[in-house]
Scaffold this motif. Structure first.
Motif, PDB file in Angstrom:
ATOM      1  N   ARG A 146     -42.342  17.692 -42.814  1.00 33.53           N
ATOM      2  CA  ARG A 146     -42.392  16.367 -43.431  1.00 33.53           C
ATOM      3  C   ARG A 146     -41.007  15.764 -43.660  1.00 33.53           C
ATOM      4  NH1 ARG A 146     -47.238  16.940 -47.970  1.00 33.53           N
ATOM      5  NH2 ARG A 146     -48.816  17.810 -46.560  1.00 33.53           N
ATOM      6  N   ARG A 147     -39.960  16.528 -43.323  1.00 33.49           N
ATOM      7  CA  ARG A 147     -38.583  16.052 -43.470  1.00 33.49           C
ATOM      8  C   ARG A 147     -38.283  15.574 -44.883  1.00 33.49           C
ATOM      9  NH1 ARG A 147     -37.584  12.631 -37.826  1.00 33.49           N
ATOM     10  NH2 ARG A 147     -38.051  14.353 -36.383  1.00 33.49           N
ATOM     11  N   ARG A 148     -38.542  16.424 -45.821  1.00 33.72           N
ATOM     12  CA  ARG A 148     -38.262  16.095 -47.213  1.00 33.72           C
ATOM     13  C   ARG A 148     -37.849  17.362 -47.950  1.00 33.72           C
ATOM     14  NH1 ARG A 148     -44.361  15.108 -49.680  1.00 33.72           N
ATOM     15  NH2 ARG A 148     -45.170  17.197 -49.237  1.00 33.72           N
ATOM     16  N   ASP A 149     -37.152  17.166 -49.057  1.00 39.22           N
ATOM     17  CA  ASP A 149     -36.721  18.294 -49.872  1.00 39.22           C
ATOM     18  C   ASP A 149     -37.834  18.720 -50.819  1.00 39.22           C
ATOM     19  OD1 ASP A 149     -34.222  18.457 -48.747  1.00 39.22           O
ATOM     20  OD2 ASP A 149     -33.303  17.107 -50.205  1.00 39.22           O
ATOM     21  N   VAL A 150     -37.906  20.015 -51.052  1.00 40.55           N
ATOM     22  CA  VAL A 150     -38.823  20.582 -52.030  1.00 40.55           C
ATOM     23  C   VAL A 150     -37.981  21.344 -53.047  1.00 40.55           C
ATOM     24  CG1 VAL A 150     -40.781  22.113 -52.427  1.00 40.55           C
ATOM     25  CG2 VAL A 150     -40.618  20.822 -50.289  1.00 40.55           C
ATOM     26  N   TYR A 151     -38.247  21.124 -54.324  1.00 40.25           N
ATOM     27  CA  TYR A 151     -37.487  21.783 -55.386  1.00 40.25           C
ATOM     28  C   TYR A 151     -38.316  22.934 -55.939  1.00 40.25           C
ATOM     29  CZ  TYR A 151     -34.733  17.663 -54.691  1.00 40.25           C
ATOM     30  OH  TYR A 151     -33.991  16.685 -54.102  1.00 40.25           O
ATOM     31  N   VAL A 152     -37.681  24.105 -56.003  1.00 38.63           N
ATOM     32  CA  VAL A 152     -38.398  25.340 -56.295  1.00 38.63           C
ATOM     33  C   VAL A 152     -37.788  26.031 -57.507  1.00 38.63           C
ATOM     34  CG1 VAL A 152     -39.169  27.561 -55.371  1.00 38.63           C
ATOM     35  CG2 VAL A 152     -38.829  25.608 -53.825  1.00 38.63           C
ATOM     36  N   LEU A 153     -38.643  26.381 -58.456  1.00 39.87           N
ATOM     37  CA  LEU A 153     -38.228  27.204 -59.588  1.00 39.87           C
ATOM     38  C   LEU A 153     -38.814  28.594 -59.329  1.00 39.87           C
ATOM     39  CD1 LEU A 153     -38.262  26.180 -63.321  1.00 39.87           C
ATOM     40  CD2 LEU A 153     -38.798  28.488 -62.602  1.00 39.87           C
ATOM     41  N   ASP A 154     -37.970  29.509 -58.837  1.00 37.39           N
ATOM     42  CA  ASP A 154     -38.459  30.830 -58.446  1.00 37.39           C
ATOM     43  C   ASP A 154     -38.112  31.876 -59.495  1.00 37.39           C
ATOM     44  OD1 ASP A 154     -35.767  31.338 -58.123  1.00 37.39           O
ATOM     45  OD2 ASP A 154     -35.805  31.207 -55.952  1.00 37.39           O
ATOM     46  N   ASP A 155     -38.435  33.144 -59.196  1.00 36.65           N
ATOM     47  CA  ASP A 155     -38.236  34.223 -60.160  1.00 36.65           C
ATOM     48  C   ASP A 155     -36.764  34.490 -60.444  1.00 36.65           C
ATOM     49  OD1 ASP A 155     -40.955  34.580 -60.366  1.00 36.65           O
ATOM     50  OD2 ASP A 155     -41.044  36.154 -58.849  1.00 36.65           O
ATOM     51  N   GLU A 156     -35.885  34.087 -59.540  1.00 33.44           N
ATOM     52  CA  GLU A 156     -34.454  34.347 -59.711  1.00 33.44           C
ATOM     53  C   GLU A 156     -33.738  33.238 -60.491  1.00 33.44           C
ATOM     54  OE1 GLU A 156     -32.030  36.915 -57.863  1.00 33.44           O
ATOM     55  OE2 GLU A 156     -33.788  37.830 -58.794  1.00 33.44           O
ATOM     56  N   ALA A 157     -34.478  32.187 -60.875  1.00 37.95           N
ATOM     57  CA  ALA A 157     -33.847  31.024 -61.498  1.00 37.95           C
ATOM     58  C   ALA A 157     -33.099  31.389 -62.774  1.00 37.95           C
ATOM     59  CB  ALA A 157     -34.899  29.955 -61.787  1.00 37.95           C
ATOM     60  N   LEU A 158     -33.691  32.196 -63.620  1.00 37.85           N
ATOM     61  CA  LEU A 158     -33.032  32.562 -64.875  1.00 37.85           C
ATOM     62  C   LEU A 158     -31.733  33.314 -64.616  1.00 37.85           C
ATOM     63  CD1 LEU A 158     -35.980  33.637 -67.203  1.00 37.85           C
ATOM     64  CD2 LEU A 158     -34.434  31.713 -67.520  1.00 37.85           C
ATOM     65  N   TYR A 159     -31.781  34.228 -63.660  1.00 37.29           N
ATOM     66  CA  TYR A 159     -30.576  34.995 -63.342  1.00 37.29           C
ATOM     67  C   TYR A 159     -29.472  34.066 -62.834  1.00 37.29           C
ATOM     68  CZ  TYR A 159     -27.380  38.108 -60.902  1.00 37.29           C
ATOM     69  OH  TYR A 159     -26.247  38.752 -60.470  1.00 37.29           O
ATOM     70  N   ARG A 160     -29.810  33.200 -61.883  1.00 36.86           N
ATOM     71  CA  ARG A 160     -28.805  32.293 -61.330  1.00 36.86           C
ATOM     72  C   ARG A 160     -28.212  31.391 -62.404  1.00 36.86           C
ATOM     73  NH1 ARG A 160     -32.724  31.322 -57.375  1.00 36.86           N
ATOM     74  NH2 ARG A 160     -33.057  29.264 -58.282  1.00 36.86           N
ATOM     75  N   SER A 161     -29.065  30.868 -63.281  1.00 35.45           N
ATOM     76  CA  SER A 161     -28.569  29.940 -64.305  1.00 35.45           C
ATOM     77  C   SER A 161     -27.621  30.635 -65.271  1.00 35.45           C
ATOM     78  CB  SER A 161     -29.747  29.321 -65.064  1.00 35.45           C
ATOM     79  OG  SER A 161     -30.468  30.295 -65.793  1.00 35.45           O
ATOM     80  N   ILE A 162     -27.885  31.908 -65.577  1.00 35.45           N
ATOM     81  CA  ILE A 162     -26.995  32.647 -66.478  1.00 35.45           C
ATOM     82  C   ILE A 162     -25.645  32.876 -65.820  1.00 35.45           C
ATOM     83  CG2 ILE A 162     -26.603  34.908 -67.548  1.00 35.45           C
ATOM     84  CD1 ILE A 162     -29.595  34.963 -68.188  1.00 35.45           C
ATOM     85  N   VAL A 163     -25.659  33.313 -64.553  1.00 34.59           N
ATOM     86  CA  VAL A 163     -24.410  33.599 -63.856  1.00 34.59           C
ATOM     87  C   VAL A 163     -23.589  32.325 -63.662  1.00 34.59           C
ATOM     88  CG1 VAL A 163     -23.408  34.423 -61.701  1.00 34.59           C
ATOM     89  CG2 VAL A 163     -25.327  35.644 -62.718  1.00 34.59           C
ATOM     90  N   ILE A 164     -24.246  31.257 -63.195  1.00 31.46           N
ATOM     91  CA  ILE A 164     -23.533  29.995 -62.970  1.00 31.46           C
ATOM     92  C   ILE A 164     -23.046  29.407 -64.295  1.00 31.46           C
ATOM     93  CG2 ILE A 164     -23.799  27.609 -62.179  1.00 31.46           C
ATOM     94  CD1 ILE A 164     -25.716  28.657 -60.038  1.00 31.46           C
ATOM     95  N   GLY A 165     -23.902  29.475 -65.320  1.00 31.14           N
ATOM     96  CA  GLY A 165     -23.517  28.933 -66.617  1.00 31.14           C
ATOM     97  C   GLY A 165     -22.383  29.689 -67.270  1.00 31.14           C
ATOM     98  N   SER A 166     -22.146  30.931 -66.871  1.00 29.10           N
ATOM     99  CA  SER A 166     -21.066  31.731 -67.453  1.00 29.10           C
ATOM    100  C   SER A 166     -19.699  31.364 -66.891  1.00 29.10           C
ATOM    101  CB  SER A 166     -21.324  33.219 -67.195  1.00 29.10           C
ATOM    102  OG  SER A 166     -22.516  33.652 -67.810  1.00 29.10           O
ATOM    103  N   GLN A 167     -19.684  30.774 -65.698  1.00 29.28           N
ATOM    104  CA  GLN A 167     -18.412  30.534 -65.024  1.00 29.28           C
ATOM    105  C   GLN A 167     -17.461  29.609 -65.795  1.00 29.28           C
ATOM    106  OE1 GLN A 167     -17.525  32.442 -62.434  1.00 29.28           O
ATOM    107  NE2 GLN A 167     -19.515  33.373 -62.915  1.00 29.28           N
ATOM    108  N   PRO A 168     -17.925  28.472 -66.356  1.00 30.20           N
ATOM    109  CA  PRO A 168     -16.990  27.624 -67.104  1.00 30.20           C
ATOM    110  C   PRO A 168     -16.332  28.348 -68.281  1.00 30.20           C
ATOM    111  CG  PRO A 168     -18.993  26.414 -66.604  1.00 30.20           C
ATOM    112  CD  PRO A 168     -19.259  27.828 -66.243  1.00 30.20           C
TER     113      PRO A 168
END
Length: 219
Positions: A146-168
């Motif tokens: 369909r040539r469109r983006d799909v936004y996904v909240l998967d099982d790894e979302a919490l882990y990624r948000s913690i790691v990315i949020g820690s960087q600043p």
């Protein structure tokens, strides 16, 4: 609800208040406010006079409530989760998008679906999902058919948000350590900055190591 109550609901919506805040001001449960708005046009089309007349007609006819309202509505539950997310510092529109993804059956929505469900502009959804993607809360997939983006909240979302949020904070710790060297480790300012840098770095390292250690729980 009285007609005056419904006018106050409409005023609250116009002022951008959450369902929980409107309920608090009217001294009623959040679920009552959510049901009232949901069955009378939604937040974008709620009109107090029409809502009052429609309720009166339903009462005269003895029309049973729709099945969806016989159980606690998703809107009321979602609103509570949104309020908690906002209190952690998440922008309200971004929190609404994240919670809608969280409560979806498969954790997936297109931008068009989010726009329709939340009754907001595509631009608002775009800003929200970009924030969520950049901070690791969701990931973007491409639907080639369909040539469109799909936004996904998967099982790894919490882990990624913690790691990315820690960087600043980690960058802040490194900057404090560098500034401590510039002021001199023996100076009062240098010592203060060195302590702050060491504290922040240790806390963030512990956070990331803990996230790594418990990451398997999300699998």
């Amino acid at each position: 609800m009285t007609q005056q109550d419904r006018q106050r609901v409409a005023a609250g919506l116009a002022d951008g208040l959450s369902y929980a805040e409107i309920a608090r001001r009217l001294e009623r449960p959040t679920s009552t406010i959510s049901r009232e708005i949901a069955r009378n046009g939604g937040p974008a089309n709620y009109r107090p006079q029409q809502a009052h007349q429609a309720t009166s007609r339903r009462a005269r006819r003895g029309t049973p409530a729709p099945p969806r309202e016989a159980t606690p509505p998703v809107d009321a539950m979602a609103e509570e989760v949104i309020e908690m997310a906002v209190r952690t510092g998440l922008p309200r529109m971004t929190a609404r998008v994240r919670v809608d993804l969280l409560l979806s059956e498969d954790g997936r929505r297109t931008a068009a679906e989010l726009t329709r469900r939340l009754q907001v502009s595509p631009a608002s959804v775009s800003v929200a999902v970009n924030y969520l993607v950049q901070n690791g809360y969701v990931r973007r997939e491409r639907d080639p058919q369909r040539r469109r983006d799909v936004y996904v909240l998967d099982d790894e979302a919490l882990y990624r948000s913690i790691v990315i949020g820690s960087q600043p904070t980690l960058e802040m710790a490194k900057a404090a350590t560098a500034e401590a060297e510039a002021f001199g480790p023996e100076s009062p300012v240098g010592q203060r900055l060195a302590k702050a840098g060491m504290f922040l770095e240790r806390v963030i390292q512990d956070t990331i190591e803990s996230a790594d250690r418990w990451r398997a729980l999300l699998a």
